[in-house]
Design an enzyme around this catalytic site. Structure first.
Site, PDB file in Angstrom:
ATOM      1  N   SER A  70       0.823  -1.209   0.000  1.00  0.00           N
ATOM      2  CA  SER A  70       0.000   0.000   0.000  1.00  0.00           C
ATOM      3  C   SER A  70       0.859   1.263   0.000  1.00  0.00           C
ATOM      4  CB  SER A  70      -0.897   0.032   1.236  1.00  0.00           C
ATOM      5  OG  SER A  70      -1.623  -1.166   1.358  1.00  0.00           O
TER       6      SER A  70
HETATM    7  N1  SAH Z   1      -0.872  -4.903   3.979  1.00  0.00           N
HETATM    8  C1  SAH Z   1      -0.128  -5.182   2.764  1.00  0.00           C
HETATM    9  C2  SAH Z   1      -0.830  -4.759   1.506  1.00  0.00           C
HETATM   10  C3  SAH Z   1      -1.842  -5.732   1.185  1.00  0.00           C
HETATM   11  S1  SAH Z   1      -2.416  -5.925  -0.467  1.00  0.00           S
HETATM   12  C4  SAH Z   1       1.250  -4.576   2.818  1.00  0.00           C
HETATM   13  O1  SAH Z   1       1.563  -3.860   3.760  1.00  0.00           O
HETATM   14  O2  SAH Z   1       2.038  -4.870   1.901  1.00  0.00           O
HETATM   15  C5  SAH Z   1      -3.781  -6.959  -0.025  1.00  0.00           C
HETATM   16  C6  SAH Z   1      -3.447  -8.367   0.337  1.00  0.00           C
HETATM   17  O3  SAH Z   1      -4.624  -8.986   0.803  1.00  0.00           O
HETATM   18  C7  SAH Z   1      -2.944  -9.206  -0.826  1.00  0.00           C
HETATM   19  O4  SAH Z   1      -1.703  -9.761  -0.542  1.00  0.00           O
HETATM   20  C8  SAH Z   1      -4.025 -10.286  -0.978  1.00  0.00           C
HETATM   21  O5  SAH Z   1      -3.516 -11.541  -1.375  1.00  0.00           O
HETATM   22  C9  SAH Z   1      -4.580 -10.349   0.434  1.00  0.00           C
HETATM   23  N2  SAH Z   1      -5.912 -10.905   0.563  1.00  0.00           N
HETATM   24  C10 SAH Z   1      -6.991 -10.748  -0.248  1.00  0.00           C
HETATM   25  N3  SAH Z   1      -8.033 -11.444   0.231  1.00  0.00           N
HETATM   26  C11 SAH Z   1      -7.631 -12.062   1.379  1.00  0.00           C
HETATM   27  C12 SAH Z   1      -8.255 -12.930   2.324  1.00  0.00           C
HETATM   28  N4  SAH Z   1      -9.525 -13.342   2.216  1.00  0.00           N
HETATM   29  N5  SAH Z   1      -7.504 -13.356   3.376  1.00  0.00           N
HETATM   30  C13 SAH Z   1      -6.216 -12.998   3.519  1.00  0.00           C
HETATM   31  N6  SAH Z   1      -5.577 -12.178   2.658  1.00  0.00           N
HETATM   32  C14 SAH Z   1      -6.270 -11.715   1.592  1.00  0.00           C
END
Ligand code: SAH
Length: 219
Positions: A70
């Site tokens: 992000s």
């Molecule tokens: N917090 C992260 C950014 C996340 S991007 C950072 O600091 O880099 C969003 C993430 O959510 C992705 O890696 C995606 O695979 C994950 N995601 C999406 N749906 C999800 C779910 N149901 N459970 C766990 N992770 C999920």
């Protein structure tokens, strides 16, 4: 994956981190603890090597598997909202690179973080270990179900966009706790702060944001 350059050089050095923190202050982030955490967390180890020169720009970057780390402003805004309440036990859904969890780790008691893509879980764990973040607990799984064995949480931070707030997450927040989550039916979501008072919830929109989607199941 354990020989991380935690200090960085040139475009990834302490000076670049301090500049990013100053930029975020100018963008309206007011909590000094958050700005300090941004200045202290080596974001360059959370991005792909070819992108490292951009790691202290205020922008989202790809981390592989179609996912992104992000934008720092959003990480700071969400962190600020999470620690404004009781900075105790926090559940993060969407570990991704692990950067958000690393920023939170110095500001709260425990971080529990769930990621549905197994390869990302492994990378993130290696980074937590290299940084010595003993209070960050990562797990592979479907975060829409929460982490029942570790509930209740003082706060839940969802770093993927959804049109509905998953019920299990609401159930796993302690009374007086908070959920920070991007919600909405369009591509652009409302970053919501939802505060629990018994069975009542009070909502406030912090910002309009774009996030990769929250999906069901694992991969
Ligand atoms: N917090 C992260 C950014 C996340 S991007 C950072 O600091 O880099 C969003 C993430 O959510 C992705 O890696 C995606 O695979 C994950 N995601 C999406 N749906 C999800 C779910 N149901 N459970 C766990 N992770 C999920």
């Amino acid at each position: 994956m354990t020989d991380f350059d935690l200090r960085g050089i040139g475009a990834t050095s302490q000076r670049a981190r301090d500049r990013l923190a100053a930029h975020l202050r100018g963008s309206g982030i007011t909590d000094e603890r958050v700005l300090r955490a941004i200045a202290e967390t080596p974001r360059h180890i959370f991005v792909e090597e070819a992108m490292q020169y951009l790691s202290y720009e205020d922008r989202a970057l790809p981390v592989g598997h179609g996912q992104t780390i992000s934008q720092p402003y959003i990480v700071a805004l969400m962190t600020q909202a999470i620690i404004a309440k009781k900075p105790g036990r926090v559940l993060e859904i969407g570990t991704g690179s692990g950067y958000q969890a690393a920023v939170l780790s110095g500001l709260v008691d425990e971080v529990y973080t769930i990621e549905r893509i197994e390869a990302l879980v492994e990378y993130a764990r290696a980074r937590f270990e290299a940084m010595g973040l003993d209070n960050v607990h990562g797990r592979h799984g479907d975060g829409t179900k929460g982490w029942r064995a570790k509930a209740p949480f003082d706060a839940v931070i969802v770093t993927a966009g959804t049109n509905l707030v998953p019920e299990p997450l609401m159930d796993q927040v302690a009374d007086g706790g908070r959920i920070v989550i991007p919600v909405g039916t369009d591509d652009i979501k409302e970053l919501k702060m939802m505060d629990r008072e018994g069975d009542d919830w009070h909502e406030k929109t912090l910002e309009l944001v774009r996030f990769v989607p929250l999906r069901q199941g694992v991969s």
